[in-house]
Design an enzyme around this catalytic site. Structure first.
Site, PDB file in Angstrom:
ATOM      1  N   ARG A  88       0.743  -1.313  -0.019  1.00 13.53           N
ATOM      2  CA  ARG A  88      -0.027  -0.122  -0.156  1.00 13.53           C
ATOM      3  C   ARG A  88       0.816   1.221   0.036  1.00 13.53           C
ATOM      4  O   ARG A  88       0.610   2.232  -0.906  1.00 13.53           O
ATOM      5  CB  ARG A  88      -1.035   0.081   1.182  1.00 13.53           C
ATOM      6  CG  ARG A  88      -1.700   1.238   1.454  1.00 13.53           C
ATOM      7  CD  ARG A  88      -2.622   1.326   2.610  1.00 13.53           C
ATOM      8  NE  ARG A  88      -3.373   2.423   2.681  1.00 13.53           N
ATOM      9  CZ  ARG A  88      -4.129   2.782   3.588  1.00 13.53           C
ATOM     10  NH1 ARG A  88      -4.668   1.747   4.568  1.00 13.53           N
ATOM     11  NH2 ARG A  88      -5.117   3.807   3.561  1.00 13.53           N
TER      12      ARG A  88
ATOM     13  N   ASN B 212     -10.914  -3.704  -1.497  1.00 13.76           N
ATOM     14  CA  ASN B 212     -10.669  -2.721  -2.539  1.00 13.76           C
ATOM     15  C   ASN B 212      -9.617  -3.071  -3.848  1.00 13.76           C
ATOM     16  O   ASN B 212      -8.816  -3.946  -3.601  1.00 13.76           O
ATOM     17  CB  ASN B 212     -10.270  -1.418  -2.043  1.00 13.76           C
ATOM     18  CG  ASN B 212     -11.389  -0.558  -1.333  1.00 13.76           C
ATOM     19  OD1 ASN B 212     -12.291  -0.681  -1.834  1.00 13.76           O
ATOM     20  ND2 ASN B 212     -11.046  -0.285  -0.109  1.00 13.76           N
TER      21      ASN B 212
ATOM     22  N   CYS C 125     -19.316  -1.269   0.479  1.00 16.73           N
ATOM     23  CA  CYS C 125     -18.395  -0.229   0.818  1.00 16.73           C
ATOM     24  C   CYS C 125     -19.083   0.538   1.933  1.00 16.73           C
ATOM     25  O   CYS C 125     -20.394   0.522   2.054  1.00 16.73           O
ATOM     26  CB  CYS C 125     -18.347   0.672  -0.532  1.00 16.73           C
ATOM     27  SG  CYS C 125     -17.139   2.121   0.081  1.00 16.73           S
TER      28      CYS C 125
ATOM     29  N   HIS D 203     -16.282   4.396  -4.922  1.00 17.36           N
ATOM     30  CA  HIS D 203     -15.431   5.345  -4.633  1.00 17.36           C
ATOM     31  C   HIS D 203     -15.526   6.487  -5.705  1.00 17.36           C
ATOM     32  O   HIS D 203     -14.558   7.235  -6.025  1.00 17.36           O
ATOM     33  CB  HIS D 203     -14.106   4.879  -4.558  1.00 17.36           C
ATOM     34  CG  HIS D 203     -13.643   4.125  -3.205  1.00 17.36           C
ATOM     35  ND1 HIS D 203     -12.485   3.671  -2.942  1.00 17.36           N
ATOM     36  CD2 HIS D 203     -14.460   3.838  -2.142  1.00 17.36           C
ATOM     37  CE1 HIS D 203     -12.602   3.104  -1.766  1.00 17.36           C
ATOM     38  NE2 HIS D 203     -13.935   3.130  -1.444  1.00 17.36           N
TER      39      HIS D 203
ATOM     40  N   TYR E 152     -13.682  10.694  -2.001  1.00 15.97           N
ATOM     41  CA  TYR E 152     -12.808  10.257  -3.137  1.00 15.97           C
ATOM     42  C   TYR E 152     -13.138  11.155  -4.423  1.00 15.97           C
ATOM     43  O   TYR E 152     -12.011  11.144  -5.222  1.00 15.97           O
ATOM     44  CB  TYR E 152     -13.281   8.758  -3.656  1.00 15.97           C
ATOM     45  CG  TYR E 152     -12.845   7.888  -2.557  1.00 15.97           C
ATOM     46  CD1 TYR E 152     -11.516   7.449  -2.437  1.00 15.97           C
ATOM     47  CD2 TYR E 152     -13.657   7.588  -1.490  1.00 15.97           C
ATOM     48  CE1 TYR E 152     -11.031   6.402  -1.296  1.00 15.97           C
ATOM     49  CE2 TYR E 152     -13.291   6.780  -0.687  1.00 15.97           C
ATOM     50  CZ  TYR E 152     -12.025   6.001  -0.519  1.00 15.97           C
ATOM     51  OH  TYR E 152     -11.655   5.426   0.484  1.00 15.97           O
TER      52      TYR E 152
END
Length: 420
Positions: A90, A144, A164, A194, A241
């Site tokens: 990540r 995700n 989500c 998102h 987002y």
């Protein structure tokens, strides 16, 4: 009833367990199987889960295993919450794009593509094991990028639905501002995972969004990282987002001067695991609220209860488009309110989407198709094509450079690239 959580060693899991304990009347849970290849983390989280359920007087047994086949066997539903490569991967997702002048985010833009490349093949392998060992089980994907992963599962013929916490988080925020119980508030939620907007907020059936923006515009805008004037001009509340699209350059500048979210979360996870190791701790720690995933447990419990109980209630989920948004292909995966029954989700009618939103939705949906092709079939050129199609990249030389960097950084997680 047995439920399985793949990625059960996640520090998120006690949030889910807290929901099972508080909402025990919603699900007749008898076994919670936690599946994770990291034996150390799994032992700590499973121990914490057992203590939490015991404190709540919940009778469910908690089992822990590294074997997907063993963990999912006989489950009625399987939740996916895995992170291939962990926080180290990540961190690359969030920092490498910044070197090229692009937003660094783990689910959006180049970072989101890297995560999809690593994740889709692993999820599909897990889903095949669910098909063999828990035939008929629902797969609920919280992993995700949810839209891309859910489409991969659906394209492969699995009983899957994406989840989500953005919609439920905004619903709870609006309910608090209105001084109303959450069940009285419904959202006109539309878009892709998102990439969504709330175009109405209905209190007992009456749209109160204009009044909310007038009276609480500054507070709502701060929560989604945008300016109140923009929200009032749009007449809608974008998800957090959307700031990566609407304020791209500002976000990049901010990210270049601060720490990555991955570094912050890694520190939180260390502290959370230390807390979970304490045999005296049997309640969800306050720090978990800063880890992310707010209301994840409520959303998961409600969805599973409706899928297994044939309730027919309305929830915001990720599902096949099938005409819900006429400007997208039927096979696309969208995030909209749907009726949830034992037959699965059925999208409710959606008001025509404004061109300002529809254009961006169509653009990102096209990228998601190319991203899935790259995740399934590999190839640096396919990765570059997906980046070229993404509105946060969209330049040929930049897409090519980023593609090479992403493939190299993720090589050990990409079987097709390992020998290249």
């Amino acid at each position: 009833m047995k439920l399985a959580v793949v990625g059960g060693g996640s520090t998120y899991t006690p949030e889910l367990v807290d929901g099972f304990a508080r909402l025990r009347d919603e699900l007749s849970l008898t076994e919670l199987a936690l599946v994770d290849p990291d034996a150390g983390r799994l032992a700590l989280v499973a121990g914490m889960a057992r203590r939490m359920l015991k404190r709540a007087g919940h009778p469910a047994e908690v089992t822990a295993t590294a074997s997907v086949a063993e963990g999912v066997a006989g489950a009625r539903a399987v939740l996916l919450q895995l992170r291939v490569g962990g926080q180290a991967a990540r961190n690359v997702d969030e920092t490498l794009p910044l070197e090229c002048g692009c937003v660094g985010q783990e689910t959006t833009g180049a970072g989101g593509l890297a995560k999809a490349l690593r994740t889709v093949p692993v999820v599909l392998d897990i889903a095949e094991q669910v098909r063999r060992h828990a035939p008929g089980a629902w797969i609920v994907d919280f992993t995700n990028p949810v839209g891309i992963v859910t489409r991969a599962l659906l394209d492969a013929g699995h009983r899957a639905i994406g989840l989500c916490n953005v919609a439920i988080g905004l619903q709870r925020r609006f309910a608090a501002l209105l001084g109303a119980a959450p069940e009285r508030v419904s959202l006109g939620h539309v878009g892709l995972n998102h990439l969504t907007w709330e175009r109405s907020v209905r209190l007992d059936g009456t749209d109160v969004l204009p009044a909310l923006l007038e009276e609480h515009g500054e507070e709502i805008a701060a929560a989604v990282g945008l300016d109140a004037a923009l929200l009032r001009r749009l007449g809608a509340v974008p998800s957090y987002y959307l700031r990566y699209y609407y304020e791209h350059d500002r976000v990049v500048a901010e990210q270049r001067t601060g720490r990555s979210r991955a570094a912050e979360v890694a520190e939180m996870e260390t502290r959370l695991l230390e807390t979970y190791a304490d045999p005296a701790v049997d309640t969800k720690p306050e720090l978990l609220g800063r880890r992310g995933g707010a209301y994840y447990s409520e959303a998961a419990v409600a969805l599973i209860a409706s899928l297994l109980g044939d309730r027919g209630d309305t929830q915001v989920v990720n599902l096949r488009n099938d005409g819900a948004l006429p400007f997208l292909p039927g096979e696309a995966v969208v995030e909209v309110p749907a009726a949830i029954t034992s037959a699965g989700p059925r999208a409710l009618p959606v008001e025509p989407v404004e061109p300002l939103h529809a254009g961006l939705i169509a653009h990102v949906a096209a990228y998601e198709t190319l991203a899935l092709e790259a995740a399934l079939h590999g190839g640096t050129e396919r990765v570059a094509d997906a980046l070229l199609a993404h509105p946060l990249v969209g330049q040929a030389s930049l897409a090519g450079d980023l593609a090479r960097r992403l493939v190299e950084a993720n090589r050990r997680h990409l079987p097709w690239a390992a020998g290249a």
